[in-house]
Design a protein around this motif. Structure first.
Motif, short mmCIF file in Angstrom:
data_model
loop_
_atom_site.label_atom_id
_atom_site.label_comp_id
_atom_site.label_asym_id
_atom_site.label_seq_id
_atom_site.Cartn_x
_atom_site.Cartn_y
_atom_site.Cartn_z
N LEU A 1 -22.77 -10.28 12.44
CA LEU A 1 -23.68 -10.96 11.52
C LEU A 1 -23.59 -10.34 10.14
O LEU A 1 -23.72 -9.12 9.98
N GLN A 2 -23.34 -11.12 9.14
CA GLN A 2 -23.30 -10.68 7.75
C GLN A 2 -24.37 -11.44 6.98
O GLN A 2 -24.56 -12.65 7.19
N ASP A 3 -25.05 -10.76 6.13
CA ASP A 3 -26.14 -11.40 5.38
C ASP A 3 -25.68 -12.63 4.64
O ASP A 3 -26.39 -13.64 4.56
N GLN A 4 -24.48 -12.57 4.08
CA GLN A 4 -24.03 -13.70 3.29
C GLN A 4 -23.79 -14.95 4.13
O GLN A 4 -23.70 -16.05 3.62
N ALA A 5 -23.71 -14.77 5.45
CA ALA A 5 -23.49 -15.94 6.30
C ALA A 5 -24.67 -16.89 6.27
O ALA A 5 -24.53 -18.07 6.54
N PHE A 6 -25.85 -16.41 5.91
CA PHE A 6 -27.04 -17.24 5.95
C PHE A 6 -27.46 -17.71 4.57
O PHE A 6 -28.49 -18.36 4.44
N VAL A 7 -26.69 -17.36 3.58
CA VAL A 7 -27.02 -17.81 2.24
C VAL A 7 -26.63 -19.28 2.11
O VAL A 7 -25.56 -19.71 2.55
N GLY A 8 -27.45 -20.12 1.52
CA GLY A 8 -27.17 -21.54 1.32
C GLY A 8 -27.65 -22.34 2.51
O GLY A 8 -28.57 -21.95 3.23
N VAL A 9 -27.01 -23.50 2.75
CA VAL A 9 -27.48 -24.44 3.76
C VAL A 9 -26.59 -24.49 4.98
O VAL A 9 -26.86 -25.25 5.91
N ARG A 10 -25.55 -23.72 5.04
CA ARG A 10 -24.65 -23.76 6.20
C ARG A 10 -25.32 -23.11 7.41
O ARG A 10 -25.81 -21.98 7.32
N PRO A 11 -25.38 -23.82 8.52
CA PRO A 11 -25.99 -23.24 9.72
C PRO A 11 -25.05 -22.23 10.38
O PRO A 11 -23.85 -22.17 10.07
N LEU A 12 -25.61 -21.48 11.29
CA LEU A 12 -24.84 -20.47 12.03
C LEU A 12 -24.74 -20.88 13.49
O LEU A 12 -25.74 -21.24 14.11
N LEU A 13 -23.53 -20.88 14.03
CA LEU A 13 -23.31 -21.05 15.45
C LEU A 13 -23.00 -19.69 16.04
O LEU A 13 -21.94 -19.11 15.76
N LEU A 14 -23.93 -19.16 16.83
CA LEU A 14 -23.79 -17.83 17.42
C LEU A 14 -23.51 -17.97 18.90
O LEU A 14 -24.36 -18.44 19.67
N ARG A 15 -22.31 -17.58 19.31
CA ARG A 15 -21.92 -17.68 20.71
C ARG A 15 -22.12 -16.35 21.42
O ARG A 15 -21.92 -15.29 20.85
N HIS A 16 -22.53 -16.46 22.69
CA HIS A 16 -22.70 -15.29 23.56
C HIS A 16 -23.70 -14.30 22.97
O HIS A 16 -23.38 -13.12 22.75
N ALA A 17 -24.91 -14.76 22.76
CA ALA A 17 -25.94 -13.87 22.20
C ALA A 17 -26.22 -12.69 23.10
O ALA A 17 -26.68 -11.64 22.63
N GLU A 18 -25.96 -12.82 24.39
CA GLU A 18 -26.21 -11.71 25.32
C GLU A 18 -25.28 -10.53 25.06
O GLU A 18 -25.55 -9.41 25.54
N ARG A 19 -24.19 -10.76 24.28
CA ARG A 19 -23.21 -9.69 23.99
C ARG A 19 -23.42 -9.06 22.63
O ARG A 19 -22.61 -8.23 22.20
N LEU A 20 -24.49 -9.43 21.93
CA LEU A 20 -24.74 -8.85 20.60
C LEU A 20 -24.98 -7.35 20.70
O LEU A 20 -25.62 -6.86 21.64
#
Length: 574
Positions: free
Chosen positions: A372-391
């Motif tokens: 996860l990088q902070d800049q990934a959430f800047v603007g309107v682009r959504p995030l698809l996060l796969r395998h949250a159990e492996r974070l």
């Protein structure tokens, strides 16, 4: 009295009978069944001094038993001695035929206890066993010097007693068994054989028609006449209970004009998986049954949906509910958590929900560092996060903080339950719980397999037909537990398509062993074992006819078919 090894002395029995007839107490030592028989005769109002029957019923003019027995009786009657007589009775103990000059002859037309009291024919009919009655065991004075042995004649179709064969002679109580016992048993056996031959003629016609239909070929053939059902091995794999019920409804014995009955196609439901070609079976100018030849109906590939993603394939209630719920949540601002076992289609559904939004994709299973990088959430682009159990722990902490600051974060995450989550991950799951959807496992929606197969199959080569499946193969796929869910099914479909060299639908034999052989049968409870035993006994009593067995058990036919599947009772039972 039934046959015993050593009967009581007749002199004490005569004295006991005289005391009974004069109203005095019967002394000890007299068999209880003899005393009970005397009492029944007195209750019925039978006169002990009767010399001729009170009523003389007419002999039945039409008797299948007499028709079958007459040739046997007339052939063996000469074996009787001069003081012996032979008689045949029906199930009401009416004398149908008699011969000889002994004690049971033309004079007696009815041997029921209501008419003559205790006698061997009535006892044999009641006990369904060979029975002997001697001298004073009889109630009538006229039979005090008579010994008689009777054997029941059993109907080969129903198993019920159809009548009796009786050999009577002068008193011979000192000899056991009765000298005529062997002759009576031989006559009863021969009469039963003749009854069976007469009754089996239609069955033989049906069997011959079935044999001709299956001769030399592995064909799916079913022959029925309303009481009997012959099913070939190929038909067992192809015909569902619903198909067999539809075939049963075609069996209507009727007069048939002409010398031939034309074959015809029987309309079956689209989901039957087969077609049926019906040929009536005729016997003596009547249609007594049918022979059906079944042909597998290839499963056509499903039409391409308007949205071509495999994630949306399936029409079962659990799957459509989960997809609709996820679609509804995806239309509103905020995160969405897709939960499910591995291979249930979480990622494919997430891709479908985010189609056209150019999401930022992060896969915790494919990275050894922070994803996860902070800049990934800047603007309107959504995030698809796969395998949250492996974070990793830092990623979970960062995501928790971000969701606290931005509760409407455009996020779609997938999560596969496994080991117990740590406190930080549990906090993330709690935050997303209100906007989470659990996808059903494939074993919970087996009816969707038919929708998934054409979507998961590789594109056929130019000029080659698409991959199709026989009904038997589909049943095997639907019964498999699929621990790997849709992903496991996709691997199987690709492997089958890659290695097969045959044309036509994929058969059950082309599937891997675990899928082809089916899941192991579960252990039945004592109650289920008792119910299964009762069902098998009912099927045995009714010759495998499930319609009659269901009626005898007091349950619907559909219930019986369901229990047969649950208890893994094969088509050849009992």
């Amino acid at each position: 009295m039934t046959t015993v090894e050593h009967p009581p002395a007749l002199a004490p029995l005569r004295r006991a009978r005289e005391r009974f007839l004069t109203g005095l107490p019967v002394p000890d030592g007299v068999p209880d069944d003899v005393v009970a028989a005397w009492r029944r005769a007195r209750f019925f109002g039978v006169r002990h001094d009767l010399n001729r029957p009170a009523d003389e019923p007419a002999r039945p003019s039409d008797s299948a038993l007499l028709d079958a027995a007459r040739p046997v009786l007339e052939r063996l009657a000469p074996a009787l001695g001069g003081r012996s007589s032979l008689a045949l009775t029906d199930e009401r103990l009416r004398v149908l035929w008699s011969s000889g000059g002994g004690p049971v002859g033309e004079r007696w037309r009815d041997l029921s206890e209501h008419q003559v009291g205790h006698n061997s024919a009535a006892l044999a009919l009641r006990t369904r066993r060979r029975a002997e009655v001697h001298g004073p065991e009889h109630f009538l004075d006229a039979w005090q010097d008579v010994s008689a042995v009777s054997v029941p004649v059993l109907d080969p179709e129903t198993g019920h007693a159809a009548g009796t064969v009786t050999v009577a002679s002068g008193l011979c109580a000192g000899r056991r068994p009765h000298p005529g016992a062997a002759l009576a048993e031989a006559l009863a056996t021969a009469v039963e054989r003749e009854l069976r031959a007469c009754a089996r003629t239609p069955e033989r016609v049906l069997l011959d028609a079935y044999a001709r239909a299956t001769s030399g070929r592995e064909r799916a053939v079913v022959a029925l006449d309303g009481r009997n059902r012959l099913v070939s091995e190929a038909a067992v794999r192809l015909a569902s209970p619903q198909v067999l019920e539809a075939l049963e409804r075609t069996v209507t014995p009727r007069e048939s004009a002409g010398t031939a009955s034309p074959a015809y196609d029987l309309p079956l439901p689209e989901d039957a998986g087969c077609t049926a070609r019906i040929t009536p079976v005729r016997h003596e100018g009547r249609v007594l049954g049918v022979v059906a030849v079944l042909e597998a109906r290839p499963v056509a590939p499903a039409r391409s949906p308007a949205r071509p993603a495999s994630a949306l394939a399936g029409s079962s209630v659990p799957w459509r509910h989960a997809v609709a719920q996820a679609t509804e949540l995806a239309r509103t601002a905020g995160p969405l958590l897709l939960v499910g076992e591995r291979g249930t289609g979480k990622t494919a559904l997430a891709d479908e929900l985010l189609d056209g939004t150019a999401p930022v994709i992060a896969d915790a299973a494919e990275s050894t560092g922070p994803v996860l990088q902070d800049q990934a959430f800047v603007g309107v682009r959504p995030l698809l996060l796969r395998h949250a159990e492996r974070l990793s722990q830092p990623d979970v902490a960062a995501l928790n903080s971000l969701l606290q600051e931005r509760p409407d974060l455009p996020l779609v995450a997938t999560y596969t339950p496994g080991t117990a989550p740590g406190p930080c991950l549990q906090r993330l799951l709690d935050t997303l719980a209100a906007r989470s959807v659990t996808l059903p496992a494939l074993r919970e929606r087996p009816e969707d397999i038919r929708d998934l197969l054409p979507v998961l199959a590789p594109r056929p080569a130019r000029g080659s037909p698409p991959l199709t499946w026989t009904l038997d193969a589909l049943r095997a796929l639907e019964q498999h537990p699929w621990p790997g869910n849709v992903s496991e099914l996709a691997h199987l479909v690709r492997a089958v398509a890659r290695r097969r060299r045959l044309r036509g639908p994929v058969g059950r034999g082309e599937l891997p062993d675990p899928v082809r052989e089916g899941p192991a049968a579960r252990r039945l409870s004592p109650m289920e074992l008792a119910e299964r035993a009762a069902i098998l006994e009912a099927l045995r009593r009714h010759g495998g006819n499930k319609v009659r067995a269901a009626a005898a058990l007091g349950i619907a036919r559909a219930t019986l078919y369901r229990k047969l599947r649950e208890y893994h009772v094969g088509p050849d039972a009992p």
